[in-house]
Design a protein around this motif. Sequence first.
Motif, PDB file in Angstrom:
ATOM      1  N   ALA A  80       0.858  -1.192   0.000  1.00  0.00           N
ATOM      2  CA  ALA A  80       0.000   0.000   0.000  1.00  0.00           C
ATOM      3  C   ALA A  80       0.888   1.234   0.000  1.00  0.00           C
ATOM      4  O   ALA A  80       1.983   1.217   0.578  1.00  0.00           O
ATOM      5  CB  ALA A  80      -0.894   0.008   1.232  1.00  0.00           C
ATOM      6  N   PRO A  81       0.438   2.307  -0.628  1.00  0.00           N
ATOM      7  CA  PRO A  81       1.258   3.519  -0.635  1.00  0.00           C
ATOM      8  C   PRO A  81       1.337   4.146   0.756  1.00  0.00           C
ATOM      9  O   PRO A  81       0.507   3.892   1.620  1.00  0.00           O
ATOM     10  CB  PRO A  81       0.542   4.442  -1.617  1.00  0.00           C
ATOM     11  CG  PRO A  81      -0.824   3.909  -1.756  1.00  0.00           C
ATOM     12  CD  PRO A  81      -0.769   2.456  -1.429  1.00  0.00           C
ATOM     13  N   LEU A  82       2.355   4.952   0.939  1.00  0.00           N
ATOM     14  CA  LEU A  82       2.502   5.691   2.194  1.00  0.00           C
ATOM     15  C   LEU A  82       1.409   6.749   2.297  1.00  0.00           C
ATOM     16  O   LEU A  82       0.805   7.119   1.295  1.00  0.00           O
ATOM     17  CB  LEU A  82       3.883   6.353   2.248  1.00  0.00           C
ATOM     18  CG  LEU A  82       5.081   5.419   2.356  1.00  0.00           C
ATOM     19  CD1 LEU A  82       6.366   6.233   2.318  1.00  0.00           C
ATOM     20  CD2 LEU A  82       5.013   4.587   3.605  1.00  0.00           C
ATOM     21  N   PRO A  83       1.141   7.253   3.499  1.00  0.00           N
ATOM     22  CA  PRO A  83       0.113   8.301   3.646  1.00  0.00           C
ATOM     23  C   PRO A  83       0.462   9.561   2.853  1.00  0.00           C
ATOM     24  O   PRO A  83       1.618   9.807   2.520  1.00  0.00           O
ATOM     25  CB  PRO A  83       0.102   8.594   5.148  1.00  0.00           C
ATOM     26  CG  PRO A  83       0.918   7.557   5.798  1.00  0.00           C
ATOM     27  CD  PRO A  83       1.721   6.864   4.773  1.00  0.00           C
ATOM     28  N   LYS A  84      -0.556  10.352   2.593  1.00  0.00           N
ATOM     29  CA  LYS A  84      -0.365  11.532   1.754  1.00  0.00           C
ATOM     30  C   LYS A  84       0.542  12.584   2.388  1.00  0.00           C
ATOM     31  O   LYS A  84       1.161  13.368   1.682  1.00  0.00           O
ATOM     32  CB  LYS A  84      -1.721  12.150   1.422  1.00  0.00           C
ATOM     33  CG  LYS A  84      -2.543  11.263   0.536  1.00  0.00           C
ATOM     34  CD  LYS A  84      -3.825  11.939   0.130  1.00  0.00           C
ATOM     35  CE  LYS A  84      -4.699  10.950  -0.588  1.00  0.00           C
ATOM     36  NZ  LYS A  84      -4.822  11.184  -1.975  1.00  0.00           N
ATOM     37  N   TRP A  85       0.652  12.617   3.721  1.00  0.00           N
ATOM     38  CA  TRP A  85       1.505  13.617   4.353  1.00  0.00           C
ATOM     39  C   TRP A  85       2.980  13.386   4.035  1.00  0.00           C
ATOM     40  O   TRP A  85       3.787  14.297   4.210  1.00  0.00           O
ATOM     41  CB  TRP A  85       1.282  13.670   5.862  1.00  0.00           C
ATOM     42  CG  TRP A  85       1.612  12.413   6.592  1.00  0.00           C
ATOM     43  CD1 TRP A  85       0.751  11.421   6.925  1.00  0.00           C
ATOM     44  CD2 TRP A  85       2.895  12.000   7.062  1.00  0.00           C
ATOM     45  NE1 TRP A  85       1.403  10.419   7.573  1.00  0.00           N
ATOM     46  CE2 TRP A  85       2.725  10.750   7.674  1.00  0.00           C
ATOM     47  CE3 TRP A  85       4.164  12.556   7.025  1.00  0.00           C
ATOM     48  CZ2 TRP A  85       3.788  10.051   8.229  1.00  0.00           C
ATOM     49  CZ3 TRP A  85       5.211  11.860   7.595  1.00  0.00           C
ATOM     50  CH2 TRP A  85       5.017  10.627   8.194  1.00  0.00           C
ATOM     51  N   THR A  86       3.331  12.191   3.566  1.00  0.00           N
ATOM     52  CA  THR A  86       4.733  11.957   3.221  1.00  0.00           C
ATOM     53  C   THR A  86       5.148  12.747   1.984  1.00  0.00           C
ATOM     54  O   THR A  86       6.346  12.944   1.757  1.00  0.00           O
ATOM     55  CB  THR A  86       5.020  10.465   3.004  1.00  0.00           C
ATOM     56  OG1 THR A  86       4.123   9.948   2.048  1.00  0.00           O
ATOM     57  CG2 THR A  86       4.886   9.699   4.297  1.00  0.00           C
ATOM     58  N   ARG A  87       4.183  13.191   1.207  1.00  0.00           N
ATOM     59  CA  ARG A  87       4.525  14.062   0.074  1.00  0.00           C
ATOM     60  C   ARG A  87       5.092  15.391   0.563  1.00  0.00           C
ATOM     61  O   ARG A  87       5.976  15.963  -0.074  1.00  0.00           O
ATOM     62  CB  ARG A  87       3.302  14.297  -0.799  1.00  0.00           C
ATOM     63  CG  ARG A  87       2.842  13.045  -1.497  1.00  0.00           C
ATOM     64  CD  ARG A  87       1.635  13.288  -2.345  1.00  0.00           C
ATOM     65  NE  ARG A  87       1.118  12.022  -2.837  1.00  0.00           N
ATOM     66  CZ  ARG A  87      -0.059  11.869  -3.366  1.00  0.00           C
ATOM     67  NH1 ARG A  87      -0.866  12.898  -3.497  1.00  0.00           N
ATOM     68  NH2 ARG A  87      -0.450  10.686  -3.785  1.00  0.00           N
ATOM     69  N   LEU A  88       4.583  15.872   1.703  1.00  0.00           N
ATOM     70  CA  LEU A  88       5.149  17.092   2.297  1.00  0.00           C
ATOM     71  C   LEU A  88       6.564  16.843   2.801  1.00  0.00           C
ATOM     72  O   LEU A  88       7.438  17.708   2.677  1.00  0.00           O
ATOM     73  CB  LEU A  88       4.261  17.591   3.430  1.00  0.00           C
ATOM     74  CG  LEU A  88       2.907  18.148   3.012  1.00  0.00           C
ATOM     75  CD1 LEU A  88       2.076  18.492   4.234  1.00  0.00           C
ATOM     76  CD2 LEU A  88       3.085  19.359   2.125  1.00  0.00           C
ATOM     77  N   ALA A  89       6.795  15.667   3.358  1.00  0.00           N
ATOM     78  CA  ALA A  89       8.147  15.313   3.784  1.00  0.00           C
ATOM     79  C   ALA A  89       9.072  15.223   2.581  1.00  0.00           C
ATOM     80  O   ALA A  89      10.242  15.627   2.649  1.00  0.00           O
ATOM     81  CB  ALA A  89       8.127  13.999   4.555  1.00  0.00           C
ATOM     82  N   ALA A  90       8.562  14.693   1.459  1.00  0.00           N
ATOM     83  CA  ALA A  90       9.366  14.627   0.234  1.00  0.00           C
ATOM     84  C   ALA A  90       9.695  16.025  -0.269  1.00  0.00           C
ATOM     85  O   ALA A  90      10.826  16.281  -0.709  1.00  0.00           O
ATOM     86  CB  ALA A  90       8.612  13.839  -0.837  1.00  0.00           C
ATOM     87  N   LEU A  91       8.740  16.929  -0.180  1.00  0.00           N
ATOM     88  CA  LEU A  91       8.984  18.309  -0.597  1.00  0.00           C
ATOM     89  C   LEU A  91      10.022  18.977   0.302  1.00  0.00           C
ATOM     90  O   LEU A  91      10.900  19.701  -0.183  1.00  0.00           O
ATOM     91  CB  LEU A  91       7.674  19.098  -0.590  1.00  0.00           C
ATOM     92  CG  LEU A  91       7.726  20.525  -1.095  1.00  0.00           C
ATOM     93  CD1 LEU A  91       8.160  20.557  -2.548  1.00  0.00           C
ATOM     94  CD2 LEU A  91       6.376  21.173  -0.929  1.00  0.00           C
ATOM     95  N   ALA A  92       9.939  18.702   1.595  1.00  0.00           N
ATOM     96  CA  ALA A  92      10.926  19.268   2.528  1.00  0.00           C
ATOM     97  C   ALA A  92      12.323  18.713   2.247  1.00  0.00           C
ATOM     98  O   ALA A  92      13.319  19.457   2.290  1.00  0.00           O
ATOM     99  CB  ALA A  92      10.510  18.976   3.969  1.00  0.00           C
TER     100      ALA A  92
END
Length: 86
Positions: free
Chosen positions: A28-40
């Motif tokens: 399953a994909p990671l939660p959507k908040w990890t996209r913010l971590a990727a951006l950081a």
Amino acid sequence: MLPAALLLCFASALLCYLASPQQRLRAAPLPKWTRLAALACAAGGAGAWVDVLGVGAGLFTALTALMLGWVGLPYAAWYAGREERR
């Protein structure tokens, strides 16, 4: 500083890929908040590259590292899936 910049860019690419619904490395994909971590991580990596190389070369190097990660991860997922099918 160079290894940190490279690791931040690769971590950003990995988090972005694993948060995508089309990823194939996890069930399953990671939660959507990890996209913010990727951006950081991407911003931190770009900042580190800019600190080392200057603005122009640093931004392009950061984008190159991100693209290398984004291109390599689907091939890694394909290879991992190929090993499971055997």
